[in-house]
Design an enzyme around this catalytic site. Structure first.
Site, PDB file in Angstrom:
ATOM      1  N   GLY A 281      -7.782   3.376  14.921  1.00 11.23           N
ATOM      2  CA  GLY A 281      -6.965   2.425  14.182  1.00 11.23           C
ATOM      3  C   GLY A 281      -5.650   2.145  14.875  1.00 11.23           C
ATOM      4  N   ALA A 354      -4.697  10.116  10.085  1.00 12.15           N
ATOM      5  CA  ALA A 354      -4.337   8.694  10.012  1.00 12.15           C
ATOM      6  C   ALA A 354      -5.456   7.839   9.432  1.00 12.15           C
ATOM      7  CB  ALA A 354      -3.962   8.181  11.403  1.00 12.15           C
ATOM      8  N   LYS A 400       3.894   2.768  -0.804  1.00 16.61           N
ATOM      9  CA  LYS A 400       3.167   2.315  -1.993  1.00 16.61           C
ATOM     10  C   LYS A 400       2.700   3.476  -2.860  1.00 16.61           C
ATOM     11  CE  LYS A 400       1.710  -1.927   0.317  1.00 16.61           C
ATOM     12  NZ  LYS A 400       2.625  -1.701   1.449  1.00 16.61           N
ATOM     13  N   LEU A 439       4.356  -3.271  11.403  1.00 17.72           N
ATOM     14  CA  LEU A 439       4.155  -4.538  12.106  1.00 17.72           C
ATOM     15  C   LEU A 439       3.045  -4.399  13.136  1.00 17.72           C
ATOM     16  CD1 LEU A 439       7.887  -5.460  12.719  1.00 17.72           C
ATOM     17  CD2 LEU A 439       6.320  -6.675  11.225  1.00 17.72           C
ATOM     18  N   THR A 462       3.441 -14.793  -1.275  1.00 14.09           N
ATOM     19  CA  THR A 462       3.091 -14.562  -2.681  1.00 14.09           C
ATOM     20  C   THR A 462       4.233 -14.881  -3.633  1.00 14.09           C
ATOM     21  OG1 THR A 462       3.690 -12.236  -2.405  1.00 14.09           O
ATOM     22  CG2 THR A 462       1.370 -12.808  -2.136  1.00 14.09           C
TER      23      THR A 462
END
Length: 572
Positions: A281, A354, A400, A439, A462
């Site tokens: 990833g 990860a 989050k 980013l 949004t």
């Protein structure tokens, strides 16, 4: 061999003010003969003859100076102190000092000419009319290196008009023959005076606010901008013309780099067995690259997607140090038996976790996958780590996970609690690291905006007040590595990411960096919050006691493990 006797002769002439040397011919012959014997031997021993002088640098010049000084000291000692009693030869005591300067010139100048002649005579030079006129913003190491590279490579078609730097001490000095003409505020004036066509920003450590201001000035006067990569991307410290690229959104959001304790990271990793989950990833692959630099004894890359792991394997094989053995494992962290087998086979000492599903809207639609991968997968890894005695376990979490309103955030919060539970149970350095948005990672809003701009718009946002913390992939990985050295068990680490960025401002910046205008070329359209999204993200759970670590930009919540419910396993 010809110039050394000449240098010795001139030394005596300068000392005696006599071309015939009078009664000192014997002394001259002694000094010249000894120098012809000692200098080649020392040069051979000191590696002077094995240097490739067309690419000589200060290191070669210093080595040459030391060898000449040593040779002259030996010759002078023999001539001045042993000459009279043994050979009845007189050598004035000042001769070695004069001879040193001349011998250094006699041995150094021909070698420096070998370096200079091809560059300034034999290489073709573009006409001044054809060359692009460039101002280099930044007169530090990167700027000086860029000027040197441009002058070495006339085929690049660039002519450096001048340098700019905001440091008052550098004003009006010359670097590689190019004058520092002013600060970034002088760009409009200098562009007009010198018909500048491009400003090259060579400031790898400058924050995004500074880069943004420079780019805005260049846009106002209609001049192109290129930029050198940030300090995180210049891992080897080398600067080349090929690294000049267009200014990107990452540059405008860049912060001062975190000063990583390289020695501490190297001490932790060197000679150890390191396993990285999600190694194919965006975060995992950068972890693999940076961990490989510190020479672990074994690097185990674990991932579910075979193509990404295959690509990472090929990339690392060309870069790994000889002492590091590479293993690639295709496996799904949701299978506990498979994880235990992998850990028993490779016996990792350090684990960087990860692997995760992180796309918020997709996980709202597929909560089963979020739970099985992010929660049960983490649990499987922790059980295998505890069973095989892993010393360090670092899990990558997210902002989050703080007061989560999404399935993805809730799953990551549970995963954090599982890590803290394991830290309490083992007493080992099991920690979590929280990021803001990364980013360039897969699923990043930056990639979505780029695709929308390329398609001609509109760019979708949004909500006009949507804000997020942002960091680059190298920054995120450095935080992970630093957490591995600072953590003792049960802590949460996060980066001081400054002020959150408005998503609509980022969209506007990306449109303008593409040479387009909002409203005229591309519209920004508001689509409303998606399921699981918040307007603002937080970095710490209420009640977590956080403070700065020895690293100014890194926070730690030491009491994070106190939030683990006693019935966590039953609840899970």
């Amino acid at each position: 061999m010809l110039l050394i006797p000449l240098a010795a002769y001139i030394s005596f002439v300068l000392r005696l003010d006599d071309l015939n040397l009078s009664d000192f011919w014997a002394g001259f012959l002694l000094v010249a003969s000894l120098a012809l014997l000692v200098l080649p031997l020392l040069f051979r021993w000191g590696g002077i003859y094995s240097r490739y002088w067309p690419y000589a640098s200060v290191d070669e010049l210093l080595r040459l100076t030391v060898m000449v000084a040593t040779a002259v000291a030996l010759v002078g000692a023999i001539g001045v102190f042993l000459g009279p009693p043994l050979l009845d030869v007189v050598v004035p005591r000042s001769i070695p000092f004069i001879f040193f300067m001349l011998a250094l010139a006699a041995t150094g100048l021909p070698r420096l000419l070998v370096r200079a002649v091809p560059r300034y005579i034999t290489q073709p030079r573009p006409s001044r009319e054809a060359a692009m006129r460039v101002l280099v913003m930044g007169a530090g190491d990167a700027g000086a290196a860029l000027v040197r590279e441009i002058r070495r490579n006339p085929q690049a078609g660039m002519q450096v008009v001048g340098l700019l730097d905001d440091n008052p001490a550098k004003q009006h000095v010359y670097i590689h023959g190019v004058r520092v003409m002013g600060t970034h505020l002088d760009i409009p004036k200098l562009v007009s005076q010198h018909t500048v066509q491009m400003v090259a920003i060579a400031m790898p450590t400058a924050p995004g606010k500074t880069i943004r201001h420079i780019v805005q000035i260049c846009e106002q006067v209609g001049v192109r901008t290129k930029i050198m990569p940030g300090i995180h991307d210049l891992l080897d410290g080398r600067v080349s013309i090929n690294q000049l690229r267009n200014v990107d959104i990452e540059d405008l959001l860049r912060r001062q780099p975190v000063e990583t304790e390289i020695a501490a990271v190297a001490e932790l990793i060197r000679g150890r067995r390191v396993l990285i989950t999600g190694g194919g990833g965006s975060i995992g692959s950068e972890l693999c690259r940076q961990v490989a630099r510190f020479a672990p004894s074994e690097l185990i890359i674990l991932g579910h997607g075979e193509n990404s792991i295959f690509n990472m394997q090929n990339e690392l094989r060309a870069a790994l140090l000889p002492e590091t053995q590479l293993h690639t494992v295709i496996a799904d962290i949701r299978f506990a038996g498979r994880m235990l087998h992998v850990f028993q086979t490779y016996e990792p000492e350090i684990v960087f976790h990860a692997a995760a599903h992180k796309h918020v809207p997709l996980m709202e639609l597929n909560p089963v996958e979020a739970v099985t991968n992010n929660i049960l997968g983490t649990s499987n890894l922790l059980q295998a780590a505890q069973a095989t005695g892993v010393d360090h376990f670092v899990m990558i979490s997210t902002d989050k996970a703080v007061n989560p309103v999404s399935v993805m955030g809730a799953c990551k919060r549970v995963a954090e609690l599982l890590v803290h539970q394991a830290a309490v149970a083992t007493g080992k350095a099991y920690v979590a690291v929280r990021f803001g948005n990364v980013l360039g990672s897969r699923g990043s809003v930056v990639l979505t905006f780029k695709q929308q701009i390329a398609a001609g718009g509109p760019v979708t946002v949004t909500h006009p007040e949507m804000r997020r913390y942002f960091m680059t992939i190298p920054e995120a990985v450095q935080l992970v590595l630093q957490a591995a050295t600072l953590g003792h068990g049960g802590e949460v680490f996060t980066l001081d990411m400054g002020e959150p960025v408005k998503i609509v401002d980022m969209a506007r910046d990306m449109i303008e960096l593409s040479g387009l205008e909002v409203g005229r070329d591309i519209d920004i359209v508001y689509t409303g919050l998606r399921p699981g999204e918040k307007l603002f993200e937080e970095l710490f759970v209420p009640g977590e006691s956080y403070e700065r670590t020895i690293h100014e930009k890194i926070f730690i919540a030491c009491n994070a493990s106190s939030f683990v419910p006693r019935d966590l396993d039953e609840l899970m």
